[in-house]
Design a protein around this motif. Structure first.
Motif, PDB file in Angstrom:
ATOM      1  N   LEU A 158      -6.829   2.679  -4.319  1.00  0.00           N
ATOM      2  CA  LEU A 158      -5.657   1.823  -4.525  1.00  0.00           C
ATOM      3  C   LEU A 158      -5.955   0.641  -5.446  1.00  0.00           C
ATOM      4  O   LEU A 158      -5.051   0.126  -6.087  1.00  0.00           O
ATOM      5  CB  LEU A 158      -5.122   1.326  -3.183  1.00  0.00           C
ATOM      6  N   ALA A 159      -7.199   0.245  -5.536  1.00  0.00           N
ATOM      7  CA  ALA A 159      -7.563  -0.846  -6.433  1.00  0.00           C
ATOM      8  C   ALA A 159      -7.363  -0.456  -7.899  1.00  0.00           C
ATOM      9  O   ALA A 159      -7.269  -1.314  -8.768  1.00  0.00           O
ATOM     10  CB  ALA A 159      -9.007  -1.273  -6.194  1.00  0.00           C
ATOM     11  N   GLN A 160      -7.291   0.843  -8.157  1.00  0.00           N
ATOM     12  CA  GLN A 160      -7.136   1.337  -9.522  1.00  0.00           C
ATOM     13  C   GLN A 160      -5.667   1.571  -9.904  1.00  0.00           C
ATOM     14  O   GLN A 160      -5.387   2.076 -10.989  1.00  0.00           O
ATOM     15  CB  GLN A 160      -7.928   2.620  -9.705  1.00  0.00           C
ATOM     16  N   GLU A 161      -4.731   1.199  -9.031  1.00  0.00           N
ATOM     17  CA  GLU A 161      -3.317   1.422  -9.337  1.00  0.00           C
ATOM     18  C   GLU A 161      -2.881   0.746 -10.647  1.00  0.00           C
ATOM     19  O   GLU A 161      -2.157   1.363 -11.441  1.00  0.00           O
ATOM     20  CB  GLU A 161      -2.422   0.980  -8.189  1.00  0.00           C
ATOM     21  N   PRO A 162      -3.317  -0.481 -10.937  1.00  0.00           N
ATOM     22  CA  PRO A 162      -2.936  -1.065 -12.230  1.00  0.00           C
ATOM     23  C   PRO A 162      -3.398  -0.211 -13.418  1.00  0.00           C
ATOM     24  O   PRO A 162      -2.694  -0.086 -14.415  1.00  0.00           O
ATOM     25  CB  PRO A 162      -3.623  -2.435 -12.236  1.00  0.00           C
ATOM     26  N   ARG A 163      -4.566   0.393 -13.288  1.00  0.00           N
ATOM     27  CA  ARG A 163      -5.076   1.279 -14.349  1.00  0.00           C
ATOM     28  C   ARG A 163      -4.192   2.507 -14.485  1.00  0.00           C
ATOM     29  O   ARG A 163      -3.908   2.959 -15.591  1.00  0.00           O
ATOM     30  CB  ARG A 163      -6.528   1.680 -14.029  1.00  0.00           C
ATOM     31  N   VAL A 170       2.603  12.285  -9.553  1.00  0.00           N
ATOM     32  CA  VAL A 170       2.047  12.730  -8.265  1.00  0.00           C
ATOM     33  C   VAL A 170       1.042  11.700  -7.753  1.00  0.00           C
ATOM     34  O   VAL A 170       1.045  11.354  -6.564  1.00  0.00           O
ATOM     35  CB  VAL A 170       1.396  14.127  -8.404  1.00  0.00           C
ATOM     36  N   LYS A 171       0.197  11.199  -8.627  1.00  0.00           N
ATOM     37  CA  LYS A 171      -0.794  10.195  -8.225  1.00  0.00           C
ATOM     38  C   LYS A 171      -0.106   8.908  -7.764  1.00  0.00           C
ATOM     39  O   LYS A 171      -0.549   8.263  -6.811  1.00  0.00           O
ATOM     40  CB  LYS A 171      -1.765   9.879  -9.374  1.00  0.00           C
ATOM     41  N   LYS A 172       0.971   8.525  -8.430  1.00  0.00           N
ATOM     42  CA  LYS A 172       1.706   7.328  -8.020  1.00  0.00           C
ATOM     43  C   LYS A 172       2.313   7.528  -6.631  1.00  0.00           C
ATOM     44  O   LYS A 172       2.302   6.606  -5.816  1.00  0.00           O
ATOM     45  CB  LYS A 172       2.788   6.991  -9.046  1.00  0.00           C
ATOM     46  N   GLN A 173       2.829   8.724  -6.363  1.00  0.00           N
ATOM     47  CA  GLN A 173       3.373   9.013  -5.037  1.00  0.00           C
ATOM     48  C   GLN A 173       2.275   8.947  -3.984  1.00  0.00           C
ATOM     49  O   GLN A 173       2.485   8.416  -2.891  1.00  0.00           O
ATOM     50  CB  GLN A 173       4.042  10.390  -5.024  1.00  0.00           C
ATOM     51  N   GLN A 174       1.108   9.469  -4.314  1.00  0.00           N
ATOM     52  CA  GLN A 174      -0.030   9.401  -3.389  1.00  0.00           C
ATOM     53  C   GLN A 174      -0.389   7.946  -3.101  1.00  0.00           C
ATOM     54  O   GLN A 174      -0.664   7.582  -1.955  1.00  0.00           O
ATOM     55  CB  GLN A 174      -1.238  10.127  -3.965  1.00  0.00           C
ATOM     56  N   ALA A 175      -0.384   7.120  -4.137  1.00  0.00           N
ATOM     57  CA  ALA A 175      -0.714   5.703  -3.975  1.00  0.00           C
ATOM     58  C   ALA A 175       0.317   5.021  -3.078  1.00  0.00           C
ATOM     59  O   ALA A 175      -0.051   4.216  -2.206  1.00  0.00           O
ATOM     60  CB  ALA A 175      -0.775   5.009  -5.340  1.00  0.00           C
ATOM     61  N   GLU A 176       1.578   5.340  -3.261  1.00  0.00           N
ATOM     62  CA  GLU A 176       2.626   4.749  -2.423  1.00  0.00           C
ATOM     63  C   GLU A 176       2.435   5.147  -0.961  1.00  0.00           C
ATOM     64  O   GLU A 176       2.580   4.320  -0.061  1.00  0.00           O
ATOM     65  CB  GLU A 176       4.006   5.178  -2.921  1.00  0.00           C
ATOM     66  N   ARG A 177       2.105   6.423  -0.725  1.00  0.00           N
ATOM     67  CA  ARG A 177       1.875   6.880   0.650  1.00  0.00           C
ATOM     68  C   ARG A 177       0.661   6.167   1.261  1.00  0.00           C
ATOM     69  O   ARG A 177       0.701   5.736   2.414  1.00  0.00           O
ATOM     70  CB  ARG A 177       1.671   8.389   0.686  1.00  0.00           C
ATOM     71  N   LEU A 178      -0.403   6.037   0.487  1.00  0.00           N
ATOM     72  CA  LEU A 178      -1.597   5.354   0.993  1.00  0.00           C
ATOM     73  C   LEU A 178      -1.312   3.889   1.301  1.00  0.00           C
ATOM     74  O   LEU A 178      -1.794   3.353   2.298  1.00  0.00           O
ATOM     75  CB  LEU A 178      -2.744   5.462  -0.014  1.00  0.00           C
ATOM     76  N   ALA A 220       1.595   2.648   2.148  1.00  0.00           N
ATOM     77  CA  ALA A 220       2.425   2.630   3.349  1.00  0.00           C
ATOM     78  C   ALA A 220       1.563   2.844   4.588  1.00  0.00           C
ATOM     79  O   ALA A 220       1.743   2.160   5.600  1.00  0.00           O
ATOM     80  CB  ALA A 220       3.511   3.696   3.257  1.00  0.00           C
ATOM     81  N   GLN A 221       0.622   3.770   4.509  1.00  0.00           N
ATOM     82  CA  GLN A 221      -0.268   4.021   5.639  1.00  0.00           C
ATOM     83  C   GLN A 221      -1.143   2.804   5.933  1.00  0.00           C
ATOM     84  O   GLN A 221      -1.364   2.444   7.084  1.00  0.00           O
ATOM     85  CB  GLN A 221      -1.152   5.234   5.371  1.00  0.00           C
ATOM     86  N   ALA A 222      -1.628   2.172   4.876  1.00  0.00           N
ATOM     87  CA  ALA A 222      -2.463   0.975   5.045  1.00  0.00           C
ATOM     88  C   ALA A 222      -1.639  -0.143   5.676  1.00  0.00           C
ATOM     89  O   ALA A 222      -2.122  -0.862   6.563  1.00  0.00           O
ATOM     90  CB  ALA A 222      -3.035   0.531   3.705  1.00  0.00           C
ATOM     91  N   GLY A 223      -0.394  -0.270   5.254  1.00  0.00           N
ATOM     92  CA  GLY A 223       0.485  -1.287   5.826  1.00  0.00           C
ATOM     93  C   GLY A 223       0.778  -1.019   7.287  1.00  0.00           C
ATOM     94  O   GLY A 223       0.797  -1.942   8.111  1.00  0.00           O
ATOM     95  N   GLN A 224       0.957   0.235   7.653  1.00  0.00           N
ATOM     96  CA  GLN A 224       1.187   0.588   9.047  1.00  0.00           C
ATOM     97  C   GLN A 224      -0.055   0.310   9.878  1.00  0.00           C
ATOM     98  O   GLN A 224       0.041  -0.162  11.001  1.00  0.00           O
ATOM     99  CB  GLN A 224       1.581   2.057   9.175  1.00  0.00           C
ATOM    100  N   GLY A 225      -1.200   0.596   9.291  1.00  0.00           N
ATOM    101  CA  GLY A 225      -2.452   0.319   9.993  1.00  0.00           C
ATOM    102  C   GLY A 225      -2.644  -1.153  10.251  1.00  0.00           C
ATOM    103  O   GLY A 225      -3.062  -1.570  11.325  1.00  0.00           O
ATOM    104  N   GLU A 226      -2.310  -1.980   9.268  1.00  0.00           N
ATOM    105  CA  GLU A 226      -2.431  -3.424   9.436  1.00  0.00           C
ATOM    106  C   GLU A 226      -1.444  -3.917  10.481  1.00  0.00           C
ATOM    107  O   GLU A 226      -1.777  -4.746  11.318  1.00  0.00           O
ATOM    108  CB  GLU A 226      -2.182  -4.136   8.101  1.00  0.00           C
ATOM    109  N   ASN A 227      -0.217  -3.409  10.452  1.00  0.00           N
ATOM    110  CA  ASN A 227       0.776  -3.822  11.430  1.00  0.00           C
ATOM    111  C   ASN A 227       0.377  -3.384  12.828  1.00  0.00           C
ATOM    112  O   ASN A 227       0.552  -4.131  13.796  1.00  0.00           O
ATOM    113  CB  ASN A 227       2.167  -3.243  11.080  1.00  0.00           C
ATOM    114  N   GLY A 228      -0.156  -2.195  12.934  1.00  0.00           N
ATOM    115  CA  GLY A 228      -0.601  -1.681  14.223  1.00  0.00           C
ATOM    116  C   GLY A 228      -1.756  -2.500  14.784  1.00  0.00           C
ATOM    117  O   GLY A 228      -1.803  -2.803  15.957  1.00  0.00           O
TER     118      GLY A 228
END
Length: 70
Positions: free
Chosen positions: A6-11, A47-55, A57-65
């Motif tokens: 996810l750190a590479q999303e700007p790239r 496809v990679k952008k969609q994967q990044a969005e899912r990751l 979202a999952q990271a955000g859910q993990g933090e909220n949890g």
């Protein structure tokens, strides 16, 4: 298969911008093979952008949890 960092999303966004720019040039010059290849690249980037969005979202859910357990 490579894992998306996810750190590479700007790239990834930079690559998408450059690919779209090259696609425009290829279309203007009527380089049909290049157009097809760049369009395929953009599909893979999407496809990679969609994967990044899912990751994200999952990271955000993990933090909220994790914060609700405190």
């Amino acid at each position: 298969m490579l894992r998306l960092d996810l750190a590479q999303e700007p790239r990834l966004l930079e690559i998408e911008f450059n690919t779209r720019d090259r696609l425009g040039e290829a279309q203007r010059m009527q380089w049909l093979g290049e157009v097809a290849g760049l369009q395929e690249s953009l599909r893979h980037i999407a496809v990679k952008k969609q994967q990044a969005e899912r990751l994200q979202a999952q990271a955000g859910q993990g933090e909220n949890g994790a914060s609700s357990l405190s």
